[in-house]
Design a protein around this motif. Structure first.
Motif, PDB file in Angstrom:
ATOM      1  N   SER A   1     -13.153  20.528   1.254  1.00  0.00           N
ATOM      2  CA  SER A   1     -12.415  21.366   0.365  1.00  0.00           C
ATOM      3  C   SER A   1     -10.894  21.698   1.135  1.00  0.00           C
ATOM      4  N   ARG A   2     -10.551  20.856   1.956  1.00  0.00           N
ATOM      5  CA  ARG A   2      -9.055  21.335   2.604  1.00  0.00           C
ATOM      6  C   ARG A   2      -8.359  20.692   1.695  1.00  0.00           C
ATOM      7  N   PRO A   3      -7.284  21.551   1.244  1.00  0.00           N
ATOM      8  CA  PRO A   3      -6.423  20.984   0.132  1.00  0.00           C
ATOM      9  C   PRO A   3      -5.407  19.798   0.766  1.00  0.00           C
ATOM     10  N   GLY A   4      -5.173  18.935  -0.213  1.00  0.00           N
ATOM     11  CA  GLY A   4      -4.142  17.818   0.293  1.00  0.00           C
ATOM     12  C   GLY A   4      -4.770  16.704  -0.186  1.00  0.00           C
ATOM     13  N   LEU A   5      -4.385  15.595   0.409  1.00  0.00           N
ATOM     14  CA  LEU A   5      -4.748  14.078   0.167  1.00  0.00           C
ATOM     15  C   LEU A   5      -5.722  13.962   0.728  1.00  0.00           C
ATOM     16  N   TYR A   6      -6.949  13.335   0.169  1.00  0.00           N
ATOM     17  CA  TYR A   6      -8.373  12.692   1.172  1.00  0.00           C
ATOM     18  C   TYR A   6      -8.599  11.285   0.668  1.00  0.00           C
ATOM     19  N   ILE A   7      -8.568  10.400   1.605  1.00  0.00           N
ATOM     20  CA  ILE A   7      -8.949   9.019   1.315  1.00  0.00           C
ATOM     21  C   ILE A   7     -10.462   8.973   1.753  1.00  0.00           C
ATOM     22  N   PRO A   8     -11.212   8.670   1.214  1.00  0.00           N
ATOM     23  CA  PRO A   8     -12.805   8.558   1.439  1.00  0.00           C
ATOM     24  C   PRO A   8     -12.713   7.232   2.574  1.00  0.00           C
ATOM     25  N   GLU A   9     -13.689   7.381   3.545  1.00  0.00           N
ATOM     26  CA  GLU A   9     -13.568   6.121   4.389  1.00  0.00           C
ATOM     27  C   GLU A   9     -14.743   5.088   3.894  1.00  0.00           C
ATOM     28  N   ALA A  10     -14.743   4.115   4.675  1.00  0.00           N
ATOM     29  CA  ALA A  10     -15.339   2.989   4.230  1.00  0.00           C
ATOM     30  C   ALA A  10     -16.723   3.140   3.700  1.00  0.00           C
ATOM     31  N   TYR A  11     -17.349   3.920   4.623  1.00  0.00           N
ATOM     32  CA  TYR A  11     -18.728   4.297   4.461  1.00  0.00           C
ATOM     33  C   TYR A  11     -18.985   5.688   3.848  1.00  0.00           C
ATOM     34  N   GLU A  12     -17.817   6.179   3.091  1.00  0.00           N
ATOM     35  CA  GLU A  12     -18.107   7.564   2.462  1.00  0.00           C
ATOM     36  C   GLU A  12     -18.078   7.172   0.861  1.00  0.00           C
ATOM     37  N   GLU A  13     -18.954   7.861   0.281  1.00  0.00           N
ATOM     38  CA  GLU A  13     -19.212   7.668  -1.072  1.00  0.00           C
ATOM     39  C   GLU A  13     -18.772   9.158  -1.998  1.00  0.00           C
ATOM     40  N   VAL A  14     -18.008   8.948  -2.838  1.00  0.00           N
ATOM     41  CA  VAL A  14     -17.424  10.047  -3.671  1.00  0.00           C
ATOM     42  C   VAL A  14     -18.447  10.293  -4.883  1.00  0.00           C
ATOM     43  N   ILE A  15     -19.094  11.318  -4.641  1.00  0.00           N
ATOM     44  CA  ILE A  15     -20.299  11.612  -5.663  1.00  0.00           C
ATOM     45  C   ILE A  15     -19.351  12.262  -7.159  1.00  0.00           C
TER      46      ILE A  15
ATOM     47  N   LEU B   1       0.763  -1.224  -0.043  1.00  0.00           N
ATOM     48  CA  LEU B   1       0.049   0.006  -0.180  1.00  0.00           C
ATOM     49  C   LEU B   1       0.847   1.175  -0.004  1.00  0.00           C
ATOM     50  N   SER B   2       0.730   2.158  -0.905  1.00  0.00           N
ATOM     51  CA  SER B   2       1.538   3.205  -1.014  1.00  0.00           C
ATOM     52  C   SER B   2       0.693   4.456  -0.081  1.00  0.00           C
ATOM     53  N   PRO B   3       1.437   5.511   0.005  1.00  0.00           N
ATOM     54  CA  PRO B   3       0.936   6.393   1.095  1.00  0.00           C
ATOM     55  C   PRO B   3      -0.240   7.195   0.621  1.00  0.00           C
ATOM     56  N   THR B   4      -0.911   7.044  -0.874  1.00  0.00           N
ATOM     57  CA  THR B   4      -2.033   7.649  -1.079  1.00  0.00           C
ATOM     58  C   THR B   4      -3.157   6.627  -1.470  1.00  0.00           C
ATOM     59  N   CYS B   5      -2.943   5.448  -1.000  1.00  0.00           N
ATOM     60  CA  CYS B   5      -4.100   4.409  -1.142  1.00  0.00           C
ATOM     61  C   CYS B   5      -4.369   3.767   0.184  1.00  0.00           C
ATOM     62  N   ALA B   6      -5.316   2.852   0.095  1.00  0.00           N
ATOM     63  CA  ALA B   6      -6.138   2.241   1.270  1.00  0.00           C
ATOM     64  C   ALA B   6      -6.720   0.677   0.496  1.00  0.00           C
ATOM     65  N   VAL B   7      -6.817  -0.262   1.619  1.00  0.00           N
ATOM     66  CA  VAL B   7      -7.582  -1.440   1.142  1.00  0.00           C
ATOM     67  C   VAL B   7      -8.933  -1.417   2.029  1.00  0.00           C
TER      68      VAL B   7
ATOM     69  N   GLY C   1      -2.176   2.954   3.756  1.00  0.00           N
ATOM     70  CA  GLY C   1      -0.641   2.707   3.559  1.00  0.00           C
ATOM     71  C   GLY C   1      -0.002   4.164   4.274  1.00  0.00           C
ATOM     72  N   PRO C   2       1.453   3.939   4.273  1.00  0.00           N
ATOM     73  CA  PRO C   2       2.342   3.011   3.541  1.00  0.00           C
ATOM     74  C   PRO C   2       2.775   1.993   4.288  1.00  0.00           C
ATOM     75  N   ARG C   3       2.377   0.679   3.965  1.00  0.00           N
ATOM     76  CA  ARG C   3       2.690  -0.517   4.629  1.00  0.00           C
ATOM     77  C   ARG C   3       2.430  -1.668   3.648  1.00  0.00           C
ATOM     78  N   THR C   4       2.834  -3.110   4.188  1.00  0.00           N
ATOM     79  CA  THR C   4       2.523  -4.113   3.412  1.00  0.00           C
ATOM     80  C   THR C   4       1.077  -4.817   3.909  1.00  0.00           C
ATOM     81  N   TYR C   5       0.248  -5.399   3.037  1.00  0.00           N
ATOM     82  CA  TYR C   5      -0.983  -5.684   3.822  1.00  0.00           C
ATOM     83  C   TYR C   5      -0.878  -7.422   3.322  1.00  0.00           C
ATOM     84  N   CYS C   6      -0.972  -8.359   4.642  1.00  0.00           N
ATOM     85  CA  CYS C   6      -0.938  -9.552   4.541  1.00  0.00           C
ATOM     86  C   CYS C   6      -2.656  -9.792   4.730  1.00  0.00           C
ATOM     87  N   PRO C   7      -3.087 -10.395   3.827  1.00  0.00           N
ATOM     88  CA  PRO C   7      -4.790 -10.991   3.845  1.00  0.00           C
ATOM     89  C   PRO C   7      -4.994 -11.701   5.252  1.00  0.00           C
ATOM     90  N   ASN C   8      -6.152 -11.359   5.708  1.00  0.00           N
ATOM     91  CA  ASN C   8      -6.472 -11.947   7.164  1.00  0.00           C
ATOM     92  C   ASN C   8      -7.763 -13.006   6.602  1.00  0.00           C
TER      93      ASN C   8
END
Length: 390
Positions: free
Chosen positions: A193-207, A105-111, A141-148
């Protein structure tokens, strides 16, 4: 049996199976049989994993056997195995997923994960969270993700980069607390509208992504409110209300989720000597004065407010010393020291730029038959009649 290979041998008297690993020579007794041909052991390289179904139970690293000598299997359970020495599969075990690389997982993504059943989550290490079946969450991220084995990977989430003049339109899938600590209810929409990186949460939907609109002295936008809300400028807007956003409010505007951009507005520009009449003008209280009219004279730059109607620009007539305009009052009004009554007729003399008031109608224009510009004297027919009578 060759090195790093194995076979499964079954005792036909007791129906108990065992695994023989090479390199070795196996001598079978008359009541023993080979369950399958020689197979290679499972090799998991560093940085990879595999998934085994119905794994044998281990205690202290040793396999647990029952009273008959048969290994105990954890039925309907998945086990994730990381890099280790090559190992065989017992007869009841199944290789569900062959060795494959773990996710990086890179710093800009999540699983995005979902719990298949209730369990105690210890990922990341040092934290313990009770997960219930159906729960969804993110591992960033950033990290390695091992499946559970207790969860299902729903998707990979790529972070959104919000620029200084942009935002993200989000919707809540269920009741939650967003990353700013604000409680949201299911179906609620809001803007980030806050500038920067935003990763939507699991229960958030990007319209959608929202781009800001740059405003200038010659450019404004007309907005229509979809719901009653308080905008970013602290003004309460009513549902259905239309209003303007100009550069006096901000140098740019990011439309809120409760706002619809109706159109871009250009100002009415009038030079000196020009005038126009506005029907249904906007009052100081921000409300339209329906049925009224307002006279605007140049030089002037003004944006038409929603509901206002501008007539075409007209250049005021230039009256010289020998010119005069005959006008008739249509209503009572105060003209300097004079109070004009409806139906009263009077003259407006030059030299001047004549712009008729809203309270009068222009009857006609007159030219003085006698005009001495050197003395600044002009005699009109009306004055001449009075002079001859005297």
């Amino acid at each position: 049996v060759k090195p790093y290979h194995f076979i499964a041998v079954q005792d036909t008297n007791t129906n108990v199976s065992r695994v023989e690993c090479g390199p070795k020579r196996v001598l079978l007794l008359e009541h023993e049989r080979v369950l399958h041909e020689e197979r290679a052991m499972v090799v998991v390289p560093p940085g990879q994993y595999c998934v085994v179904g119905n794994p044998v139970m281990r205690r202290g690293g040793e396999i647990v056997f029952d009273k008959n000598g048969e290994p105990t299997y954890r039925q309907c359970i998945k086990e994730v195995r990381l890099h280790q020495d090559p190992f065989p599969l017992w007869p009841g075990e199944t290789l569900l997923e062959v060795p494959q690389p773990v996710r990086i997982l890179s710093p800009t993504c999540a699983v995005h994960l979902r719990a298949d059943h209730d369990f105690l989550d210890t990922d990341p290490p040092g934290e313990k969270v009770q997960r219930n079946a159906g729960d969804e969450w993110l591992i960033r991220g950033p990290r390695t993700y091992c499946p559970n084995p207790n969860v299902t990977v729903q998707r990979m989430v790529q972070g959104e980069i919000i620029g200084p003049h942009g935002g993200l339109h989000l919707r809540a899938k269920r009741n939650l607390v967003d990353q700013q600590g604000t409680s949201r209810i299911a179906g609620e929409e809001w803007l980030v509208s806050r500038p920067g990186l935003y990763i939507p949460e699991a229960y958030e939907e990007v319209i959608r992504r929202v781009e800001g609109i740059v405003l200038s002295p010659m450019r404004a936008i007309q907005i229509s409110a979809k719901n009653t809300f308080v905008d970013v400028y602290g003004v309460e807007r009513k549902a259905g209300e239309s209003y303007l956003i100009t550069n006096k409010h901000s140098s740019y505007h990011i439309p809120n989720v409760h706002e619809d951009v109706v159109m871009m507005i250009e100002p009415v520009v009038m030079a000196s000597g020009e005038y126009t009449i506005v029907e249904n003008p906007m009052g100081d209280d921000g409300r339209l004065r329906l049925g009224e009219r307002q006279l605007l004279e140049g030089p002037l730059v003004r944006f038409p407010q929603p509901g206002e109607k501008f007539t075409s620009k007209t250049l005021g007539r230039l009256l010289t010393l020998a010119d005069a305009a005959e006008v008739r009052a249509s209503q009572t009004f105060q003209d300097g020291k004079h109070r004009r009554m409806p139906g009263e007729t009077y003259y407006v003399y030059g030299p001047r730029r004549f712009i008729p008031r809203l309270e009068v109608d222009v009857v006609r224009f007159h030219r003085a038959p006698i005009c001495v510009e050197a003395l600044g004297v002009a005699i009109f027919w009306r004055s001449l009649v009075v002079l001859l009578a005297v």
